[in-house]
Scaffold this active site. Structure first.
Site, short mmCIF file in Angstrom:
data_model
loop_
_atom_site.label_atom_id
_atom_site.label_comp_id
_atom_site.label_asym_id
_atom_site.label_seq_id
_atom_site.Cartn_x
_atom_site.Cartn_y
_atom_site.Cartn_z
N LYS A 130 0.54 2.94 14.45
CA LYS A 130 1.91 2.66 14.89
C LYS A 130 2.01 1.54 15.93
O LYS A 130 3.10 1.05 16.19
CB LYS A 130 2.53 3.92 15.52
CG LYS A 130 2.71 5.08 14.55
CD LYS A 130 3.86 4.81 13.62
CE LYS A 130 4.15 6.00 12.74
NZ LYS A 130 4.83 5.61 11.50
N HIS A 147 0.83 -1.19 0.00
CA HIS A 147 0.00 0.00 0.00
C HIS A 147 0.87 1.24 0.00
O HIS A 147 1.74 1.36 0.84
CB HIS A 147 -0.87 -0.02 1.25
CG HIS A 147 -2.26 0.38 0.95
ND1 HIS A 147 -2.58 1.68 0.65
CD2 HIS A 147 -3.40 -0.33 0.87
CE1 HIS A 147 -3.88 1.74 0.40
NE2 HIS A 147 -4.39 0.54 0.52
N TYR A 205 5.26 8.48 8.30
CA TYR A 205 4.03 7.70 8.13
C TYR A 205 4.36 6.21 8.04
O TYR A 205 3.70 5.37 8.65
CB TYR A 205 3.34 8.18 6.85
CG TYR A 205 1.94 7.69 6.61
CD1 TYR A 205 0.93 7.83 7.56
CD2 TYR A 205 1.61 7.10 5.37
CE1 TYR A 205 -0.35 7.40 7.29
CE2 TYR A 205 0.32 6.69 5.11
CZ TYR A 205 -0.66 6.84 6.09
OH TYR A 205 -1.94 6.42 5.82
N TYR A 240 -8.61 9.74 4.25
CA TYR A 240 -8.90 10.47 5.49
C TYR A 240 -9.81 11.64 5.11
O TYR A 240 -9.40 12.51 4.34
CB TYR A 240 -7.62 11.04 6.09
CG TYR A 240 -6.57 10.00 6.45
CD1 TYR A 240 -6.69 9.24 7.61
CD2 TYR A 240 -5.46 9.80 5.63
CE1 TYR A 240 -5.72 8.31 7.95
CE2 TYR A 240 -4.48 8.86 5.97
CZ TYR A 240 -4.63 8.12 7.12
OH TYR A 240 -3.67 7.19 7.46
N PRO A 289 -4.51 5.14 17.64
CA PRO A 289 -4.41 4.44 16.36
C PRO A 289 -4.36 5.37 15.14
O PRO A 289 -4.40 4.90 14.01
CB PRO A 289 -5.68 3.57 16.34
CG PRO A 289 -6.63 4.29 17.22
CD PRO A 289 -5.83 5.02 18.26
#
Ligand code: APR
Length: 396
Positions: free
Chosen positions: A302, A76, A393, A206, A298
């Site tokens: 991580k 991804h 990220y 998002y 969350p």
């Protein structure tokens, strides 16, 4: 109570932290026992995270623990942000260090780790709860466990690895005053959903919306994770199927960007965005790993990745010490992990501020929403900002 046996390292908890640590110790020739209070079926079916960072995949691959994720995981490398002013995508695999995520449901990874540990001859006891830890300051520690037949046994160990999550007994075995406990409640809650539906788009999406955040994340070809920001204390059952999909379509702005692929809701629970860090993450013969060492919200996925990072550092220290080393590596466990933990906390905290703005029209709320917009625009427009984002990220 019968006194049982002794082992070099007793690991409490068979989540990602305990299972990775156990496998790495076995690979290094260190004798260890894992006790887990739940059944094997329970831990192998518990759906949690699924985004594995490049470092995590490297560690698992190096130790022969990644066959399943290489076979079935999906790479991804794109995430999208939807706001009132449109959508922008970041192809983060071409930014920063060029690293990507591997999406592999956590319960599948746990199943692989259990199978590998047992295949390597590991001692893994399900339905066995640790009740008390003693002797952390002495020559050897002991852990009282309740066995599946209900009796109590004493297990002796040179070292104990507390991999039993934030509510486990390991944290509370540390005497008051021996560690500092830093915590933050971010004041944000998510309704976390698993839908029996394929992903609706190639990207992690998002959506920043005045009615609250919404998120879309791939899990497997048949299952997709969605998030909806909700009020703290919300009863997950109060959200009907229709209300969930209507709200997801509304906040993800399906009218502008295309409809979502709907399906039955397999799981729903409310997650409060909370973080805490213990410092140090070691006391005497006890080492804390994963959620036991610190909880991370969350928002940037991580948690499991930090657990693998800590397990790798601890396994190296324990193998060195138990193989006759001077113990310096093991003594540095906390100091080696904490800067990485704080980096991950900082990024997760930044993500929370990126994705959520306060509601209301008072001056402060309007001010904070303007900062949020500026943050998003900087990420949309600045290549340097995007590189920095990509590095944090996917990385630890
Ligand atoms: N005795 C034995 N086992 C215990 C005890 C106990 N007293 N208390 C808790 N456990 C077990 C739990 O049943 C659970 O299986 O410890 C395990 C802890 O596992 P996780 O909660 O998955 O914690 P961890 O391994 O640190 O997870 C790492 O992965 O999905 C993420 O949210 C998770 O961020 C976390 C990360």
């Amino acid at each position: 109570m019968t006194s049982q046996q002794s082992t070099a390292v007793l690991i409490i908890g068979a989540g990602p932290a305990g299972l990775v640590l156990g496998n790495l110790l076995l690979a290094a020739g260190v004798d260890c026992t894992v006790v887990e209070r739940q059944s094997r079926a329970h831990v192998e079916q518990r759906a949690r995270a699924g985004f594995l960072a490049a470092h995590t995949v490297r560690v698992l691959t190096e130790h022969g623990l990644a066959d399943g994720l290489h076979m079935y995981g999906q790479q991804h490398d794109i995430c999208a942000f939807r706001t009132d002013s449109g959508e922008f995508q970041l192809a983060y695999g071409a930014l920063g260090r060029g690293e990507v995520h591997t999406v592999y449901p956590q319960q599948d990874l746990v199943r692989d780790l259990v199978a590998e540990f047992l295949a390597r001859g590991g001692d893994l006891r399900f339905d066995t709860a640790a009740l008390r830890i003693d002797g952390l300051d002495g020559d050897s520690a002991s852990v009282t466990v309740r066995t599946p037949d209900g009796s109590e046994r004493l297990l002796h160990a040179r070292y104990v690895a507390g991999c039993d999550g934030q509510h486990g007994i390991s944290r509370s075995a540390v005497p008051a005053g021996a560690v500092r406990h830093y915590r933050r409640d971010h004041g944000v809650s998510w309704l976390a959903l698993l839908a029996a539906a394929p992903q609706s788009m190639a990207a992690v999406a998002y959506a920043v919306h005045q009615d609250g955040f919404a998120g879309h994340m791939a899990r497997s070809p048949e299952v997709t994770r969605y998030y909806l920001q909700c009020d703290a204390g919300t009863d997950p059952g109060s959200w009907t199927h229709d209300r969930i999909w209507a709200e997801l379509h509304h906040r993800m702005r399906a009218d502008r960007h295309g409809p979502l692929r709907e399906g039955g809701i397999l799981e729903r629970r409310v997650v409060d965005m909370r973080s805490d860090v213990l410092d140090p993450i070691q006391y005497g013969r006890l080492f804390l790993v994963g959620d036991a060492a610190g909880l991370i919200s969350p928002s940037a996925a991580k948690g499991a990745n930090l657990a693998v990072m800590e397990s790798e550092i601890l396994a190296r220290g324990l193998a060195d010490r138990l193989g006759g080393g001077d113990g310096q590596l093991l003594a540095r466990y906390s100091a080696d992990c904490l800067p990485r933990i704080w980096r991950a906390q900082e990024f997760s905290h930044w993500m929370i501020n990126l994705l959520h703005g306060p509601s209301g029209d008072d001056d402060e709320a309007v001010f904070l929403r303007a900062l949020q917009r500026a943050r998003l625009e900087s990420l949309r427009d600045s290549r340097r900002h995007q590189d920095h984002f990509a590095e944090n990220y996917v990385g630890i």
